[in-house]
Design a protein around this motif. Structure first.
Motif, short mmCIF file in Angstrom:
data_model
loop_
_atom_site.label_atom_id
_atom_site.label_comp_id
_atom_site.label_asym_id
_atom_site.label_seq_id
_atom_site.Cartn_x
_atom_site.Cartn_y
_atom_site.Cartn_z
N ASP A 243 56.38 71.54 20.57
CA ASP A 243 56.63 72.91 20.09
C ASP A 243 55.33 73.69 19.90
O ASP A 243 55.32 74.78 19.35
CB ASP A 243 57.47 72.91 18.81
N ALA A 244 54.24 73.09 20.34
CA ALA A 244 52.95 73.80 20.30
C ALA A 244 52.01 73.23 21.36
O ALA A 244 51.98 72.02 21.58
CB ALA A 244 52.30 73.66 18.93
N VAL A 245 51.29 74.11 22.03
CA VAL A 245 50.35 73.67 23.07
C VAL A 245 48.97 74.25 22.79
O VAL A 245 48.83 75.46 22.56
CB VAL A 245 50.81 74.13 24.47
N PHE A 246 47.99 73.40 22.78
CA PHE A 246 46.60 73.85 22.65
C PHE A 246 45.90 73.65 23.99
O PHE A 246 45.74 72.53 24.46
CB PHE A 246 45.87 73.05 21.56
N ALA A 247 45.49 74.75 24.60
CA ALA A 247 44.70 74.66 25.83
C ALA A 247 43.25 74.94 25.46
O ALA A 247 42.97 75.85 24.66
CB ALA A 247 45.18 75.68 26.85
N VAL A 267 58.27 81.83 24.37
CA VAL A 267 57.08 81.73 23.52
C VAL A 267 57.07 82.94 22.61
O VAL A 267 57.26 84.07 23.08
CB VAL A 267 55.80 81.68 24.38
N PRO A 268 56.92 82.78 21.30
CA PRO A 268 56.58 81.55 20.58
C PRO A 268 57.78 80.82 20.00
O PRO A 268 57.58 79.80 19.33
CB PRO A 268 55.72 82.09 19.44
N ASP A 269 59.01 81.31 20.25
CA ASP A 269 60.15 80.70 19.57
C ASP A 269 60.27 79.19 19.83
O ASP A 269 60.28 78.39 18.92
CB ASP A 269 61.43 81.42 20.00
N GLN A 270 60.35 78.84 21.12
CA GLN A 270 60.50 77.42 21.42
C GLN A 270 59.16 76.69 21.41
O GLN A 270 59.09 75.51 21.14
CB GLN A 270 61.16 77.24 22.79
N MET A 271 58.13 77.42 21.74
CA MET A 271 56.83 76.77 21.88
C MET A 271 55.72 77.77 21.57
O MET A 271 55.76 78.90 22.06
CB MET A 271 56.65 76.25 23.32
N ALA A 272 54.78 77.35 20.77
CA ALA A 272 53.60 78.19 20.52
C ALA A 272 52.49 77.76 21.47
O ALA A 272 52.43 76.60 21.87
CB ALA A 272 53.14 78.04 19.08
N VAL A 273 51.64 78.69 21.85
CA VAL A 273 50.51 78.36 22.73
C VAL A 273 49.25 79.00 22.17
O VAL A 273 49.26 80.16 21.76
CB VAL A 273 50.76 78.86 24.17
N VAL A 274 48.16 78.24 22.16
CA VAL A 274 46.88 78.80 21.74
C VAL A 274 45.82 78.46 22.78
O VAL A 274 45.92 77.46 23.49
CB VAL A 274 46.42 78.27 20.37
N GLY A 275 44.83 79.31 22.85
CA GLY A 275 43.73 79.11 23.79
C GLY A 275 42.40 79.16 23.08
O GLY A 275 42.34 79.05 21.84
N PHE A 276 41.34 79.36 23.85
CA PHE A 276 40.00 79.39 23.28
C PHE A 276 39.08 80.14 24.24
O PHE A 276 39.06 79.80 25.43
CB PHE A 276 39.49 77.96 23.08
N TYR A 287 50.65 88.08 27.88
CA TYR A 287 50.18 86.80 27.35
C TYR A 287 50.18 86.85 25.82
O TYR A 287 50.69 85.97 25.16
CB TYR A 287 48.77 86.49 27.87
N ASP A 288 49.54 87.86 25.27
CA ASP A 288 49.48 88.05 23.82
C ASP A 288 49.10 86.73 23.15
O ASP A 288 49.78 86.24 22.25
CB ASP A 288 50.85 88.54 23.32
N LEU A 289 47.99 86.21 23.61
CA LEU A 289 47.59 84.83 23.31
C LEU A 289 46.73 84.70 22.06
O LEU A 289 45.67 85.34 21.95
CB LEU A 289 46.84 84.26 24.51
N THR A 290 47.15 83.88 21.16
CA THR A 290 46.32 83.53 20.00
C THR A 290 45.15 82.70 20.48
O THR A 290 45.33 81.75 21.24
CB THR A 290 47.15 82.74 18.98
N THR A 291 43.96 83.05 20.02
CA THR A 291 42.78 82.36 20.55
C THR A 291 41.62 82.45 19.58
O THR A 291 41.70 83.15 18.56
CB THR A 291 42.39 82.97 21.91
N ILE A 292 40.56 81.73 19.90
CA ILE A 292 39.31 81.86 19.16
C ILE A 292 38.36 82.67 20.04
O ILE A 292 38.06 82.26 21.16
CB ILE A 292 38.67 80.50 18.86
N ARG A 330 47.75 86.09 17.55
CA ARG A 330 48.57 87.02 18.32
C ARG A 330 49.99 86.49 18.44
O ARG A 330 50.35 85.49 17.80
CB ARG A 330 47.96 87.25 19.70
N GLY A 331 50.74 87.14 19.27
CA GLY A 331 52.17 86.82 19.38
C GLY A 331 52.49 85.42 19.85
O GLY A 331 53.57 84.91 19.57
N SER A 332 51.60 84.78 20.58
CA SER A 332 51.94 83.49 21.16
C SER A 332 52.09 82.40 20.11
O SER A 332 52.50 81.28 20.42
CB SER A 332 50.88 83.07 22.19
N THR A 333 51.74 82.72 18.84
CA THR A 333 51.99 81.76 17.77
C THR A 333 53.00 82.32 16.77
O THR A 333 53.14 81.80 15.67
CB THR A 333 50.69 81.41 17.03
#
Lengths: 335, 335
Positions: A243-247, A267-276, A287-292, A330-333
């Motif tokens: 239910d969560a993916v860290f790339a 995303v993000p209901d079934q699965m959250a995704v974060v990047g860097f 994408y609206d990707l949560t990231t650092i 962001r929205g991806s989480t």
DNA sequence: TTAAAGTGCGCACACGTTTGCGCATCTCTT
DNA sequence: AAGAGATGCGCAAACGTGTGCGCACTTTAA
């Protein structure tokens, strides 16, 4: 204006003859030496202006030893992070009045002949991102006093580098996901021995462990969109889904997100995704990707500062700088 | 190996003393002059190897006039096309044994001070993509015999350039859409006065006209993902929707596609989308974008060839090369 | 045997700029 | 009024490489 029969560019000697002074006086006047009288200086400056005088930076190098040239080694075009880094470096170089010589760009290792061309052009230093320097190439640079700075990667046991605090960033992302109630984690790493990726993963996994969890899946792929897409596809095919993916990089996270989208995962209901990384693409609504976000401008500035210091004093010891990244939720989480 | 007390790099003079010959003999031996005996030559080459001799390219410039340096002006980082072009240029430069000096990168115009640095480093020529050169900057280069080549854009009435056949490409895309039965067309152009975009649009519209159709909608936006996204959003909001969209660049088409996706429009069923450039991103399954691929490697090679010819002979007239692009039909147009 | 041609290399200057040293001239100071 | 310092500038060498010219020697031709 310019005589067709005399296409020669104006030089210090030309100006000195015109002004009736010695070439050295012209040099000092142009460089703002205080020992030259204001009157003479003004006269010479005016002549320089009139004749479109452009100093020959190469000749200057010959006598001063400094070329004002920095080498730049760039990573693959497929990752927008390097394009952003390039532009930041160009901006910083312009501000400092130095020039960038592109030494190498792409995925492969730096060839020795490429390293040698660093020497041919008497670069004052070199900024290396991503690509690996053969030990022979590093030796060549060291023997010839060419300072090297690694940005966004660290060498084995020596050299200067400036990086983002990858470990802390990974940990912060894990915290966010845990706080969001996520329990089943997948990690999308890279098969390359990139220090950056390894540190991010370590930080993430260590923080999960503090929360009493271990990732249920792990992928190693090429550090690219395609690598992320392949990992995302593999996640879809797995019987039990995380239910969560860290790339470990935004570009891989984008690949993951698109694979999930094509697979109908929400995303993000079934699965959250974060990047860097914090590349611009991550902010796109799609994408609206949560990231650092890496503090790229500051990282580049620090790299130039270290180079400048070392081209003035070769005895300076190796130095490493780590800058804290900024979490961008962001929205991806969710939320 | 290297003595700490003698950090100086080996030069021609150093080698000449070691070999007991004149510096000129060393130069000629290293450059392969046939008038030097094979024995002497071998001895000097061996010494050069032993002492890690690296020729000073800057000093060579001073006496030979050629620097082996080419300037490169790059477009904004937000368009992956320029990243690809950069990498292609780096590859070509390596092959030709010349170096690339980054002069400017980004969206804005080239400042005059930047143009002057072209002269400071005695570049043998300059490749310009995207950015506009002020007439004063162009004048500076012309006066100093610095050949300029525009890639992917043409100047007003003078200069050398190499481009893709934008008009033909636009026409080919129109043909494809017409053949696919599309009837209501939207054109997503750019508000910049980019010759490239205008030509593509002209070609597209002209071919539509041959089919007896005129575009029903037209947008002008920033030549970026965001510009395309905005156009896509506007299309969604329009009362009557087109069934085909032509974006003048892939990056804009990607923006359009994502806006349509978020709006729930199915591509290619409800709407076909085509782009232009052939960037790698267009091939991603999520976009699967039909486009015209610019022959980037060849375009870059031609640019270098034109520069090389002009740095040898300043009298060559302006020259323009147009290369035909390749249509890559993909899912975004159906079938 | 001598002139001509060819071979192998050194001398010296050029490229454009910087810089250490030193020589005048001028301004203070005592 | 004379030494001390400041001011303004020129001289010449240096950076490392490329190249035209020419010298000495060897080989070939007649």
């Amino acid at each position: 204006m310019e005589n067709e029969a005399s296409p020669r560019r104006a030089t210090v000697v030309t100006l000195s003859e015109l002004a009736g002074v010695a070439p050295s006086t012209v040099t000092r006047a142009l460089r703002g030496d205080t020992r030259i009288s204001e009157a003479t200086r003004a006269r010479i400056l005016k002549l320089a202006e009139q004749h479109g005088y452009a100093p020959n930076a190469l000749a200057r190098t010959l006598s001063s030893g400094r070329s004002g040239l920095y080498g730049l080694v760039l990573g693959p075009a497929s990752n927008p992070f390097y394009a952003e880094l390039l532009h930041e470096a160009v901006r910083e170089a312009k501000e400092r009045g130095v020039r960038l010589l592109i030494i190498h760009a792409g995925d492969g290792p730096i060839e020795d002949t490429t390293a040698e061309s660093l020497l041919h052009y008497q670069v004052d230093g070199c900024i290396i991102t991503s690509a690996v320097l053969s030990s022979r190439a590093a030796e060549i640079c060291a023997a010839n006093r060419v300072p090297l700075i690694m940005v966004n990667r660290v060498a084995r046991h020596h050299g200067c580098f400036v990086t983002c605090d990858n470990h802390a960033g990974g940990a912060e992302l894990a915290q966010l996901l845990l706080a969001g109630g996520r329990t089943k984690f997948a990690v999308v790493g890279t098969s390359s021995t990139s220090s950056t990726a390894v540190e991010r993963e370590d930080g993430f996994v260590a923080e999960l462990a503090r929360g009493g969890v271990a990732p249920m899946m792990h992928f190693d792929g090429h550090s690219s969109y395609e690598g992320g897409f392949a990992a995302g596809t593999a996640i879809l095919e797995n019987a039990v889904r995380p239910d969560a993916v860290f790339a470990v990089s935004d570009i891989m996270a984008m690949g993951v997100l698109d694979a999930l989208r094509l697979g109908g995962v929400s995303v993000p209901d079934q699965m959250a995704v974060v990047g860097f990384d914090g590349v611009a693409e991550a902010a796109r609504p799609i994408y609206d990707l949560t990231t650092i976000e890496q503090p790229l401008p500051l990282m580049v500035r620090r790299a130039f500062e270290m180079l400048a210091a070392r081209s003035g004093n070769h005895r300076l010891p190796d130095e490493s700088i780590s800058l804290r990244g900024r979490l961008i939720p962001r929205g991806s989480t969710g939320r």
